[in-house]
Design an enzyme around this catalytic site. Sequence first.
Site, PDB file in Angstrom:
ATOM      1  N   GLU A 158       0.838  -1.200   0.000  1.00 10.23           N
ATOM      2  CA  GLU A 158       0.000   0.000   0.000  1.00 10.23           C
ATOM      3  C   GLU A 158       0.874   1.252   0.000  1.00 10.23           C
ATOM      4  OE1 GLU A 158      -2.840  -0.139   3.221  1.00 10.23           O
ATOM      5  OE2 GLU A 158      -4.281  -1.190   1.974  1.00 10.23           O
ATOM      6  N   GLU A 234      -6.362  -7.882  -0.643  1.00  9.94           N
ATOM      7  CA  GLU A 234      -6.729  -8.005   0.772  1.00  9.94           C
ATOM      8  C   GLU A 234      -8.232  -7.814   0.860  1.00  9.94           C
ATOM      9  OE1 GLU A 234      -4.625  -5.484   3.518  1.00  9.94           O
ATOM     10  OE2 GLU A 234      -2.699  -5.933   2.576  1.00  9.94           O
TER      11      GLU A 234
HETATM   12  C1  GLA Z   1      -3.916  -2.657   5.030  1.00  9.66           C
HETATM   13  C2  GLA Z   1      -2.546  -3.301   5.118  1.00  9.66           C
HETATM   14  C3  GLA Z   1      -2.575  -4.597   5.895  1.00  9.66           C
HETATM   15  C4  GLA Z   1      -3.391  -4.444   7.160  1.00  9.66           C
HETATM   16  C5  GLA Z   1      -4.786  -3.990   6.800  1.00  9.66           C
HETATM   17  C6  GLA Z   1      -5.698  -3.812   7.988  1.00  9.66           C
HETATM   18  O1  GLA Z   1      -4.602  -3.167   4.008  1.00  9.66           O
HETATM   19  O2  GLA Z   1      -2.008  -3.533   3.840  1.00  9.66           O
HETATM   20  O3  GLA Z   1      -1.255  -4.950   6.205  1.00  9.66           O
HETATM   21  O4  GLA Z   1      -2.778  -3.510   7.984  1.00  9.66           O
HETATM   22  O5  GLA Z   1      -4.716  -2.748   6.180  1.00  9.66           O
HETATM   23  O6  GLA Z   1      -5.780  -4.955   8.728  1.00  9.66           O
END
Ligand code: GLA
Length: 583
Positions: A158, A234
């Site tokens: 991210e 995700e």
């Molecule tokens: C983001 C991050 C993950 C995690 C999620 C929340 O997507 O990429 O590593 O922190 O948020 O659980």
Amino acid sequence: MKTFEIGSQDFLLDGQPFRILSGAIHYFRVHPDLWADRIHKARLMGLNTIETYVPWNEHCPHPGTYVDEGQLDLGRFLDLVAAEGMQAIVRPGPFICAEWDNGGLPAWLFSDPSVGVRTSEPGYLAAVDGFFHAVLPAVVGRQVTRGGPVILLQIENEYGAYGKDEAYLQHLVDLVKREGVDVPLFTCDQPFGSMIEDGSLPELHKTGTFGSRAAERLAFLRDHQPTGPLMCAEFWNGWFDNWGTHHHTTDAAASAAELDTLLSAGASVNVYMFHGGTNFGFTNGANDKGIYEPTITSYDYDAPLTEDGYPTDKYFAFREVIAKHFPVPAEVPARRQEAPAGTVTVTSAAALLDSLDLLGEAVRVDGPAPTTEDAGHYRGFTVYTTHLSQAGVLTVAEVRDRAQFFLDGRPVGVLSRELGERAIALPSGGRLEVLVEDQGRVNYGQRIGEFKGLMAPVKLDGVEIVEWAIRPLDFGDLAALREAGSPASGEGGLAGPSVSFADFEAEGPGDRYLRLDGWTKGNVFVNGFNLGRYWSRGPQKTLYVPGPLLRRGTNELAILELHGSTTRAVQFVPGPDLGPDEK
Ligand code: GLA
């Protein structure tokens, strides 16, 4: 040998369309003897791939170290994925977020303030080069192209939510290729604004991270990744908890409907988390969007498979959805049985402040209050000591993260970063000891990489204190402390910071759930293994004791209690209690 490619519409495994049905399991959050069980249960839900992050700060806890044994044996974890007939996705960071201490970045790296964080600053890049050179051999030899399970590797995490340094991303791409990665590379970002572009490069496959409004998010993603397979890297089907909040849950049917939308749209998915596991020891991260919020010990995440590895209603709802689209094995995992219950009473205790010599060496500092990093200490507890000649108001630039103050051994108060507290009235002079807890490093946003301890200047009535002794505490071996303890008896609880001990019998390995009603705050150790933090404020009420930690016969329990308890007893209870949810 196989190939894995990104086609014009699909992922292609050996040239055939392959839909990724992945579930996240972090090997570093699960006891290694339980990895195979959790992976197997992922396949039984209908998944064909396991995804994991790689936490740099675990593998390299101190400068120049590299650990890959036991719970950190990534190669073995990937071999177990292969043995289950599944594929693997590896996300080595170097930043991983993941509610993990410092988002996986080693705290020692930033002791030198010239080192950049998640940028193309040369000192940072050199350290990343070293880490990838150490860790990637476990991945490279296990790519599909070499007969292994690994089909994809993620670049950063991210990144579009943090920075926009293309040279940094390009460096990572060149680096992993140089180390031998030849499976496709991808990035993941939240489908908002310019994050998907900012976090990626034209040559990298872009994926999204989201947990709701799947159709809308996929459409957004398609605008930014016009060709190739769509993937939710995700799929947040649950969420994590912070201390002092309720336990987050999501509705199983609503999550399953989102999953159905994803699969009906032809998208690939990584269920985050499939099985969350536990933030053992001092490994939890924290969030800070103006208010510091440390993450709790359980990383259950309200995932399909619980923290202790049992299927939930969500598991069966997801399995049903997957079965609409793909074949799913007939076998289903069993639901949890009740674990052995019983009371254990501590029989001896050592007062923490009287035992400091057994836990670490003090270093004198003539100057402003040092950070814990100055003492080469990156997690847990540190004691600061100084002498004050008079009463007054003591002020700290910032407390990271929770400081308990003692004058000549007597508790006089607490300052908490979470509450924004920076001043404490001290009723007299004397020997001042400050027990400082690093409650977990921020893992998201601009505060990653920050220092811990008492941030200077620390002043008494406006005059800076410049004589300190700083002592990092190491709870790695409690034998000497146990030896030094005195018998604890009577009906009452324990006063003041202490480490107390008890033996208990077990018939052999088997999960337990430890409930600490009447205890305030601290950590629990079973046979020397640090289970993680407990705190009366909740939401979490029980700590998970993974079965393999127990042995037949006598087992040892140790409790670091920071304040005091109403009782000397703790309870093993039949199952977990992660606290009240919102409903
Ligand atoms: C983001 C991050 C993950 C995690 C999620 C929340 O997507 O990429 O590593 O922190 O948020 O659980």
